[in-house]
Design a protein around this motif. Structure first.
Motif, PDB file in Angstrom:
ATOM      1  N   PRO A 168       0.812  -1.220   0.000  1.00 42.32           N
ATOM      2  CA  PRO A 168       0.000   0.000   0.000  1.00 42.32           C
ATOM      3  C   PRO A 168       0.847   1.273   0.000  1.00 42.32           C
ATOM      4  N   LEU A 169       2.018   1.208   0.641  1.00 41.28           N
ATOM      5  CA  LEU A 169       2.939   2.347   0.611  1.00 41.28           C
ATOM      6  C   LEU A 169       3.459   2.563  -0.801  1.00 41.28           C
ATOM      7  N   ALA A 170       3.899   1.479  -1.449  1.00 42.86           N
ATOM      8  CA  ALA A 170       4.443   1.580  -2.803  1.00 42.86           C
ATOM      9  C   ALA A 170       3.383   2.056  -3.783  1.00 42.86           C
ATOM     10  N   ILE A 171       2.170   1.508  -3.694  1.00 38.85           N
ATOM     11  CA  ILE A 171       1.098   1.897  -4.610  1.00 38.85           C
ATOM     12  C   ILE A 171       0.751   3.372  -4.424  1.00 38.85           C
ATOM     13  N   SER A 172       0.664   3.813  -3.179  1.00 40.32           N
ATOM     14  CA  SER A 172       0.334   5.217  -2.907  1.00 40.32           C
ATOM     15  C   SER A 172       1.410   6.157  -3.430  1.00 40.32           C
ATOM     16  N   LEU A 173       2.671   5.708  -3.397  1.00 39.48           N
ATOM     17  CA  LEU A 173       3.795   6.538  -3.863  1.00 39.48           C
ATOM     18  C   LEU A 173       4.064   6.381  -5.354  1.00 39.48           C
ATOM     19  N   GLY A 174       3.402   5.426  -6.001  1.00 37.65           N
ATOM     20  CA  GLY A 174       3.653   5.185  -7.414  1.00 37.65           C
ATOM     21  C   GLY A 174       4.949   4.440  -7.656  1.00 37.65           C
ATOM     22  N   ALA A 175       5.424   3.701  -6.678  1.00 42.15           N
ATOM     23  CA  ALA A 175       6.645   2.898  -6.837  1.00 42.15           C
ATOM     24  C   ALA A 175       6.266   1.548  -7.431  1.00 42.15           C
ATOM     25  N   GLY A 176       6.648   1.311  -8.679  1.00 45.17           N
ATOM     26  CA  GLY A 176       6.352   0.050  -9.343  1.00 45.17           C
ATOM     27  C   GLY A 176       5.001   0.007 -10.015  1.00 45.17           C
ATOM     28  N   SER A 177       4.205   1.057  -9.863  1.00 49.25           N
ATOM     29  CA  SER A 177       2.877   1.089 -10.481  1.00 49.25           C
ATOM     30  C   SER A 177       2.400   2.527 -10.543  1.00 49.25           C
ATOM     31  N   THR A 178       1.242   2.730 -11.165  1.00 49.71           N
ATOM     32  CA  THR A 178       0.620   4.047 -11.157  1.00 49.71           C
ATOM     33  C   THR A 178       0.261   4.419  -9.719  1.00 49.71           C
ATOM     34  N   ALA A 179       0.482   5.674  -9.361  1.00 43.33           N
ATOM     35  CA  ALA A 179       0.190   6.125  -8.002  1.00 43.33           C
ATOM     36  C   ALA A 179      -1.316   6.212  -7.781  1.00 43.33           C
ATOM     37  N   VAL A 180      -1.802   5.462  -6.814  1.00 40.28           N
ATOM     38  CA  VAL A 180      -3.216   5.470  -6.424  1.00 40.28           C
ATOM     39  C   VAL A 180      -3.260   5.477  -4.898  1.00 40.28           C
ATOM     40  N   PRO A 181      -4.037   6.361  -4.289  1.00 38.53           N
ATOM     41  CA  PRO A 181      -4.109   6.369  -2.819  1.00 38.53           C
ATOM     42  C   PRO A 181      -4.643   5.044  -2.285  1.00 38.53           C
ATOM     43  N   TYR A 182      -3.794   4.319  -1.570  1.00 35.84           N
ATOM     44  CA  TYR A 182      -4.185   3.025  -1.023  1.00 35.84           C
ATOM     45  C   TYR A 182      -4.079   3.063   0.488  1.00 35.84           C
ATOM     46  N   ARG A 183      -4.936   2.289   1.133  1.00 33.48           N
ATOM     47  CA  ARG A 183      -5.026   2.342   2.587  1.00 33.48           C
ATOM     48  C   ARG A 183      -4.886   0.957   3.198  1.00 33.48           C
ATOM     49  N   MET A 184      -4.222   0.919   4.352  1.00 28.39           N
ATOM     50  CA  MET A 184      -3.990  -0.347   5.052  1.00 28.39           C
ATOM     51  C   MET A 184      -4.502  -0.212   6.483  1.00 28.39           C
ATOM     52  N   PRO A 185      -5.742  -0.630   6.740  1.00 24.94           N
ATOM     53  CA  PRO A 185      -6.302  -0.487   8.081  1.00 24.94           C
ATOM     54  C   PRO A 185      -5.986  -1.639   9.030  1.00 24.94           C
ATOM     55  N   ALA A 186      -5.345  -2.688   8.526  1.00 26.75           N
ATOM     56  CA  ALA A 186      -5.056  -3.818   9.415  1.00 26.75           C
ATOM     57  C   ALA A 186      -3.873  -4.629   8.922  1.00 26.75           C
TER      58      ALA A 186
END
Length: 486
Positions: A193-211
């Protein structure tokens, strides 16, 4: 069998955790079935599928209609309050109720707490579920235990959800299907979720990790040919597998070999291999070893092709591994559904935390549509009593454990390693990103609502291979390593 955990919390004969002695219809039926099997020595008990069927929860044969969503939520509230009063100690709850009676207990609570007002407030804040049929992806590993077992053991249903848990080949597929909207939520590695939110390795999309799903639960496995090479300094030229670039597996392997003087980008090769393919690649000689999630570490021992060099808990005790994650869009557009799904996951995670439930869970998640593994292999992982491939049987109860709280300091450590190895560059707002992606407030709120203890802070320091990580000094931590990129 927590499908029945919505049973009457004032009933002294009902064990809400369904431990031995529970008198609910499912447990009684299960006990009778076990007794019948014990009298039949011809039954083949080695089959994982048979074991799973034997322990699969049965729907209660009660005459009343299923609970409505409103009644179900009322029951959840009552159960959380009663369980909290007794500190989640089922023996204390049942003993007390056996002495005073459920009616008296309900009257006592009613005189101390405005139960109707509490229920009304929760019902009003919860609102109707925007969507009840969901698709949740998972990669078939024991780290996904809460997400998987919540399906056969009824946790999703408990919170009014009809969830299709979908087996996924690997992490790139899980990421891509999540970003394409094919999954409502997914089992992910904690760095993802950190990488996705930052656009590392993929398009940047706000992702959340609640657990967080699990802590510990990994190992470094070496091929049996390397039993004489237990010192990592002897690993130059070795080929190692990890399940994904943005994984704790990758970052812990890099950390471990670098602490032994090896440059992970120069002295060894690190290849991305989907977890289900790890053992086959080890057997074929394509890998000298791997840092993998279980059950594939234990499966290598089971198949006599590899041995467990070190458990990752011995690198970093209590490190995070896998997580439950979803898009920010899902949390905002379907807040009630998101809340119900998170409750199911958190509840299942705490159920998995209890060692007395581990064998039941092993049988429940073993079948083909879940892990597709022999029950004994999964049991060795979940119970912590296992053969290590070196002729020893070890007892490590916390080989894998389950704790849903997403510490911000865990996110900060992961970000330091992403920067250390060149996956992200430039100035990093470590705490800002951690707070945005790791939803500790949502986890804490949910844990409190379900009656589970909540940490009073979201950051802590860690000791990793004798080196302290100070969450307040992340950039200094990055620069303190002799082996790094840039």
């Amino acid at each position: 069998m927590p499908y029945q955990s919505l049973g009457n919390p004032y009933d002294p004969d009902l064990d809400l955790s369904h431990a031995p002695g529970c008198a609910c219809s499912s447990c009684s039926s299960h006990t009778q079935h076990q007794q019948a099997q014990a009298q039949d020595p011809t039954e083949h008990r080695a089959s994982a599928t048979t074991a799973a069927q034997r322990l699969a929860p049965q729907r209660p044969q009660e005459p009343q209609a299923p609970l409505s969503q409103e009644a179900m939520l009322d029951r959840v509230i009552e159960s959380a309050i009663v369980r909290g009063v007794f500190g989640h100690n089922e023996m204390s709850r049942r003993s007390f109720l056996g002495l005073v009676g459920g009616g008296t207990m309900a009257s006592i609570l009613g005189s101390l707490l405005p139960m109707d007002a509490i229920k009304a407030a929760v019902q009003e804040s919860a609102g109707p579920l925007e969507k009840t049929k969901l698709k949740v992806g998972f990669v078939p590993i024991t780290c996904a235990t809460p997400i998987i077992m919540a399906h056969p053991l009824g946790f999703y249903e408990k919170y009014g959800l009809d969830v299709d848990v979908i087996k996924t080949a690997g992490w790139a597929v899980a990421r891509d299907k999540s970003l394409a909207g094919e999954y409502d939520a997914s089992h992910m590695l904690t760095p993802m979720p950190l990488a996705i939110s930052l656009g590392a390795g993929s398009t940047a999309v706000p992702y959340r990790m609640p657990a967080v799903e699990n802590i510990n639960g990994q190992a470094i496995v070496l091929h049996n040919d390397h039993k004489d090479k237990r010192d990592p300094k002897d690993w130059k030229g070795f080929k190692f597998g990890v399940p994904f670039d943005y994984s704790m597996h990758n970052f812990l392997l890099r950390y471990y070999v670098a602490e032994h003087g090896l440059d992970p980008d120069q002295d060894i090769q690190i290849r991305v291999v989907p977890p289900p393919e790890m053992v086959a690649n080890l057997r074929a000689g394509n890998l000298d070893g791997y840092l993998s999630p279980d059950p594939f570490n234990q499966r290598a021992v089971w198949e006599k092709v590899g041995f467990i060099h070190i458990l990752t808990k011995d690198i970093w005790e209590g490190h995070p591994c896998c997580a439950f994650a979803c898009s920010e869009q899902f949390t905002k557009e379907m807040p009630n559904t998101y809340s119900a799904l998170l409750k199911a996951i958190v509840d299942a995670t705490f159920y998995s935390q209890k060692h007395e439930n581990r064998k039941e869970i092993a049988a429940a998640i073993a079948p083909t549509n879940y892990l597709n593994q022999p029950v004994p292999v999964i049991e060795q992982v979940l119970t912590g009593r296992f053969a290590d491939g070196l002729g020893n049987v070890q007892d490590v109860p916390d080989r894998i454990d389950f704790d849903p709280f997403p510490w911000h300091s865990m996110a900060v450590w992961i970000l330091t390693q992403m920067k250390r190895w060149g996956y992200i560059e430039g100035d990093i707002d470590y705490q800002g990103i951690a707070k945005e992606v790791y939803l500790a407030s949502d986890a804490g709120k949910t844990m409190a609502e379900l009656g589970y203890p909540v940490p009073d802070t979201t950051n802590e320091n860690y000791m990793i291979m004798g080196k302290e990580f100070d969450w307040t000094q992340p950039e200094a931590y990055v620069q303190s390593f002799a082996i790094k990129r840039g």
